[in-house]
Structure formats: C-alpha cells, structure tokens
Design an enzyme around this catalytic site. Sequence first.
Site, short mmCIF file in Angstrom:
data_model
loop_
_atom_site.label_atom_id
_atom_site.label_comp_id
_atom_site.label_asym_id
_atom_site.label_seq_id
_atom_site.Cartn_x
_atom_site.Cartn_y
_atom_site.Cartn_z
N GLY A 23 0.85 -1.19 0.00
CA GLY A 23 0.00 0.00 0.00
C GLY A 23 0.88 1.23 0.00
CB CYS B 276 5.45 -4.20 0.40
SG CYS B 276 6.35 -2.67 0.15
CE1 TYR B 277 0.93 1.09 5.40
CE2 TYR B 277 -0.81 -0.51 4.97
CZ TYR B 277 -0.36 0.63 5.61
OH TYR B 277 -1.19 1.29 6.47
CG HIS C 217 6.15 -6.01 -4.14
ND1 HIS C 217 4.81 -5.81 -3.85
CD2 HIS C 217 6.79 -4.90 -3.74
CE1 HIS C 217 4.66 -4.61 -3.30
NE2 HIS C 217 5.85 -4.04 -3.23
CD GLU D 187 3.29 -8.80 -5.14
OE1 GLU D 187 3.95 -9.52 -4.36
OE2 GLU D 187 3.05 -7.60 -4.91
CG ASP E 214 -14.93 -11.32 -20.79
OD1 ASP E 214 -14.05 -12.19 -20.82
OD2 ASP E 214 -14.71 -10.13 -20.52
CE LYS F 158 -10.65 -11.33 -21.83
NZ LYS F 158 -11.86 -10.51 -22.01
#
Length: 542
Positions: free
Chosen positions: A58, A85-86, A201, A203, A259, A398
């Site tokens: 954040g 992180c945050y 991070h 990710e 979609d 997606k």
Amino acid sequence: MTEIQNEKILILNFGGQYDQLIARRVRECGVYCEVHPYTMSADEIRVFAPIGIIFTGGPDSVYAEGSCHPDTTLFTLGIPVLGICYGCQLLAHHLGGLVTAGGLVTAGGLTTAGDETEDGVSSRESYSREPYSREYGKTLTYFDTENPLFAGLPGQSVTWMSHGDFMARIPDGFVRCATSDHCPNVAISDEKHGFYGVQFHPEVSHTEYGQQILRNFLFRICGAHGTWTMQGYREHAIAELKEKIGGEKVLLALSGGVDSSVCAALLAEAVGEQLTCVFVDHGLMRKNEGDEVEEVFSHRCKNFIRVNAGAHFLAKLAGVEDPETKRKIIGEEFIRVFEAEAKKIGHVAYLAQGTIYPDVIESGKDKAATIKSHHNVGGLPSVVDFREIIEPLRLLFKDEVRGLGRELGLPEALVMRQPFPGPGLAIRIIGEVTEEKLSVLREADAIMREEIASAGLAHTMNQYFAVLTNLRSVGVMGDGRTYDRAIALRSVTTDDFMTAEWTRIPYEVLDRISTRIVNEVPHVNRVLYDITSKPPATVEFE
Ligand code: XMP
C-alpha cells in the site's frame, strides 16, 4: 459472494497496485482466493473462513495519520498471515515492532544484524555496519532456507523491493529470516502463530523465487491442497446456476467476445433451452466473425437469435466522422435493436452478463451487481424486462475465463480472441464508415492476422489490427499511376491497456503483410506501421 471453494485465501487490499497480481499468482497455484478491502472486519473474516490471509502492499506509512489498518482482532483468529511490503510493516507495527522511515539513517541505536545473531540469520559484515536505506528495484536478498516460507530456495537470490519505510525493530516472538545488504530485516516470521512478512514483492516476476515463496505460504504454512481447477469451477458453477435459475428464463446479449461467449456456453450447459442468446451483428465485426459466432452458438444454444443489423447501423452512421459521435450512435442503436428483440421474448427472470473479476475488484463493490460501462451492455437493464442480473464469471480473471472456455469445448480461436472494441471497425476507419471501406479494412485486417498467426507471433502481442486511414496517396502499379488508400498496421504489447508499447514485429513479417495487402486488397497502394506507444497515442486510432 457465493461459496465456491471451502479452501480459500483472503487477500486484504491496503491500496497496493498489485492486489490483482497477487490473486492471480495464488490462483495459479490452484488455490482459490478473493480480494477484499482492508476494512473487512474480523467477524466477516471468521465467516469467510480463509485458510490464510495475505496483506497487500500500500502507499501509506503505517505510522502516518489516516493510514490503512486491519481489524487487529484478526490476529487472534488462528489464521496464518503473510504481509507483503506495507502488509509486512503492518505486522511489525501491530505486533510490537518498530517501523520507521528509510533514507540514510545511521544504524546507531537501531537493531543491527550484528546485534541479533541469535534469531536465525548469521551476522553478515557486509550489511551490519551500513546505513539502512530505502530500497527500490532488484535487490540481492539472503534467505534463511530453514524457514518454511523460504524452503527449497537457494541461500540468495534477487527480489524486487519498493519500500521507503523499514522495520527498525522486529516484534517479540518473531525472527528475522531474510536480509539484504542495506536492510537487516527484509523478512520476519513468527512460526508459532503463522505470521510471516516480506518487504519485497513475491508476486512480481522480477522476484526470482517469488512464486515458490507464495507456494510455500499456501502449501506448507496454510496447508492448502491446490484443488482449484477450471474443471471444478465448471461443475460447481453449473450446479449453482441450475439451482438458482430453476425453471426460469435467462437472456444474454452475446457480443462474440471472450467473456460473453464463455458466459453463453456455461449457461447453455446449465439451463439449455431456458437460455436465449441475442447476437446483435452490427456489421462492424472483422472478416467472417459474425458467421463464426453463429456457427459456434447456433449449435450450443437452441434459442440463438442473430440480428443482422449491419445495414441499419450503416444508415445511422452515414456522414458521421467524429469518433465519439460514432461510438454514441453505435451504443444507442445496439440498445434499441437488443430491446426490440427482448420485447419479443417478454419478461425474463434473469439477464446474464459476462462481468469478470477485475471489473468487480475495480468497482470496489463486490456485493452489488455492477453494470459494465462497455457500450454494448451498459444501459440494457433499464430497457429490458428482467428481475435480476446474474454474472457467472464475476469471480474469474481473464486467463481463467479462457481456461473455462477451453474446458467447455469452445474453439481455440474464440477462446484466445484478442480484445475488440464494442464499436468495432467503425473506430478503425478514419472518418465516415461505408460498406466499401469496411470491406477494404476487413480484407487487410484478415491478412495481417493470418500472417501474424502463421509466423507464430500472436502470443507476443496483446492487440494487433489494421486501420483504414483517410489518406490517399500516389503509387505506381504495373505501368499505371494509382491514387489510392493507405492502410496502417497497429500492434501493441501491454499488461493493462492503460499504457502500451508498440510491438517490434520482425521486418520480414511486416514485409509479407504489406506485400499481400497491396497485392490482394483492391484500392490499397500503401501500408504504414504505427510506431507510437501509449501514451502519447492511444491503442485505437479513434
Ligand atoms: P485506447 O484506444 O483507449 O484503447 O488506448 C484501450 C483498449 O480499449 C479498447 N477500446 C474500446 N473498447 N469500446 C470498447 O469496448 C470502445 O469504444 C473502445 N475504445 C477503445 C481498445 O480496443 C483497447 O483494447
């Protein structure tokens, strides 16, 4: 939110930019997860019953006034927590540590690596006497591989950092389990309570072993089994749709995009004849696209209605040159045509929409049905007689929607279809849209797509297409002079379409596309390649 998995991870979003990326990474491990705002109460979390919680990063400082904090009762629920992180600083802040601003702060008075050899990571001269600093970008990080979070990792590897604050003191009961040259407390853990925090991070792809770290958290620490699959989702979603819809009717506006197509296939399998799919063909689709949609869905959906409204749309667009006016006209006409069909069907209990998870997260209102602003569905609810909206894909990203499409047996060309704007080719023809221009553009665009596919490059670009410019220029063909049209080629590579890089298509492929277009498409004598990124250009020309 419906119960679709009993093994799930909760991602609490503290305003970081990577919340969706974390969720995708978790799901790539076969573990279901949902992103919720950090304001979710401990009681709500208890009801949600996750097997683990991840705090995102954040923009705040934990000690700043007005910064985002979780309901700290969640620390008493016995659920493992990974703070990123945050999120890591939140753990330190709330569990008795000290977080301070980075910068060139001297080590004096703060916990140094040299002082704390007992906590599992050996002292390392290289950082212990250095000032602490902010860290941004790729950072060599040293791991305690005895720690379950870092099991199976090499002792050192690159992580991606983006923090201005750092943990000056770690909370009692925690140990330090990773360090860097400029930051002694890169990762902390309290194995007894299942609390783990990392400053970097995991990710993002720049963190070399990021996915392994997430896997360790999910499987070693939270005890996940990794049973989230599209096959499972398909079975569950179909059972749930059957139960919800009962014997009622469902109406879906099918656009031919990924979609709405996957949504149609899922509903057709769940409720068969109760589903009516209305495909408004505005005549502005790519070559053969309308027929392909009909081919796939006329078999799957008994009540498939194709409305060939091309001539009607062209008449409405006659003389119109302004891009936004074109969009407006197409959007309004789409609703009118759909409404006329819907009236014939009469009242339906449900209107289905292909809303997907990023739209739900972005809207921040994950309980309310959100109407996509996409021109060809936005506005429908007010003109169609229905009771409730259903969004069977609202929990999927997606790539998962594509996976579900494959699972449902949709053709690969449809499942992998690149994004296509609602107003279609009308915004790829500069100026007035006419039947003749449409047919020139369709042929040129089809050639470009064929050549990109046969060069095996389709997966390297996110959107690629031809545009019919309003430029006429002089050329020479055989012995004659020509004064004909110019086609522009556009291809972009992007993560989110907010910014985009022009794709470096190899010259020989551009050459083949260009040669074929001028040879095969009448009235085109020039082909240009757009080498502008977004910004300053946009993806589309109009
Ligand atoms: P731009 O041109 O804004 O495009 O850089 C970003 C993405 O949005 C798509 N796009 C549209 N999609 N209706 C749509 O449904 C529209 O009016 C529209 N305009 C742009 C574009 O194709 C790209 O994927």
